[in-house]
Design an enzyme around this catalytic site. Sequence first.
Site, PDB file in Angstrom:
ATOM      1  N   LYS A 204       0.553  -1.102   0.359  1.00  0.00           N
ATOM      2  CA  LYS A 204      -0.288   0.733  -0.353  1.00  0.00           C
ATOM      3  C   LYS A 204       1.114   0.953  -0.010  1.00  0.00           C
ATOM      4  O   LYS A 204       2.398   0.762  -0.237  1.00  0.00           O
ATOM      5  CB  LYS A 204      -1.103   0.189   1.048  1.00  0.00           C
ATOM      6  CG  LYS A 204      -2.169  -1.102   1.721  1.00  0.00           C
ATOM      7  CD  LYS A 204      -3.060  -0.651   1.986  1.00  0.00           C
ATOM      8  CE  LYS A 204      -4.836  -1.426   2.082  1.00  0.00           C
ATOM      9  NZ  LYS A 204      -5.064  -1.696   3.112  1.00  0.00           N
ATOM     10  N   ARG A 238      -3.096  -9.843   5.873  1.00  0.00           N
ATOM     11  CA  ARG A 238      -4.050  -9.839   4.784  1.00  0.00           C
ATOM     12  C   ARG A 238      -2.913  -9.824   3.494  1.00  0.00           C
ATOM     13  O   ARG A 238      -2.350  -8.723   3.555  1.00  0.00           O
ATOM     14  CB  ARG A 238      -5.015  -8.919   4.429  1.00  0.00           C
ATOM     15  CG  ARG A 238      -5.993  -9.270   3.124  1.00  0.00           C
ATOM     16  CD  ARG A 238      -6.899  -7.830   3.070  1.00  0.00           C
ATOM     17  NE  ARG A 238      -7.788  -8.197   1.820  1.00  0.00           N
ATOM     18  CZ  ARG A 238      -7.738  -7.386   0.499  1.00  0.00           C
ATOM     19  NH1 ARG A 238      -6.543  -6.403   0.543  1.00  0.00           N
ATOM     20  NH2 ARG A 238      -8.058  -8.077  -0.272  1.00  0.00           N
TER      21      ARG A 238
END
Length: 252
Positions: A204, A238
Amino acid sequence: MGILNLTPDSFYDGGSHNNTNDVLRHCEKMLTDGADIIDIGAFSSRPGMEIISKEEEITRLLPSLIEIRRHFPSTIISIDTFRKDVAQNAIDNGANIINDISGGIFDNEMLQYIGKNHIPYILMHSGNNIDNLHNEIIENDICDEVRNFFEKRVDELLQYGEQNIILDPGIGFNKSMKSNFDLLKNINDYRVNNLPVLIGISRKSIIYKTLKITAQEALNGTTVLNTIALLNGADILRVHDVKEAVEVVKLV
């Protein structure tokens, strides 16, 4: 938790798994690498995403879900959706968990459906509006904001009896860079009811903007922050890169 995107426009691997054989190959690789859960998404929540209809989301999702369930019958499958109708279709076709980026905010039928049917549910904090998913930066103390949100939504679910809930602070969703790092650092400050916390920071912008690199170059940074997350109390990671994350878990 291994990420399986069925979208053409996800920020890292959009369009990589656009036919059944590719999906099954990638799923098998993640399971072989040690994934405990496969998280399937058919709606991209990246910045600037296209808001597709629920019908298109279901059309993208169900064929792959059905084939994954058929080929890997014992696999725990999570479905990344904020829509109750998509969630119901997925559960009816073999999914085990619903992973809702809005925590029941974007579809007011979701929490009732989850609660009444006692479906395992990942309750994520993002924002109040799908149109401003990455643009409405929260200015309040982020840990207090997330904790208050979790307390309210968990109480709503518990009205229907005992539930299986996982908390996700939604790193990268309507948060400043400082807030993202605060959420990673202070996991137990917003954990409620001693529930498990999932952290999703794989490739991210918290990594690639800080390091001034691309998402494709962010595996090393992902490993570093996954390590920090585990040391600070995270229960589930995740990730796009399962093998490396499994190594992190074993070493920590």
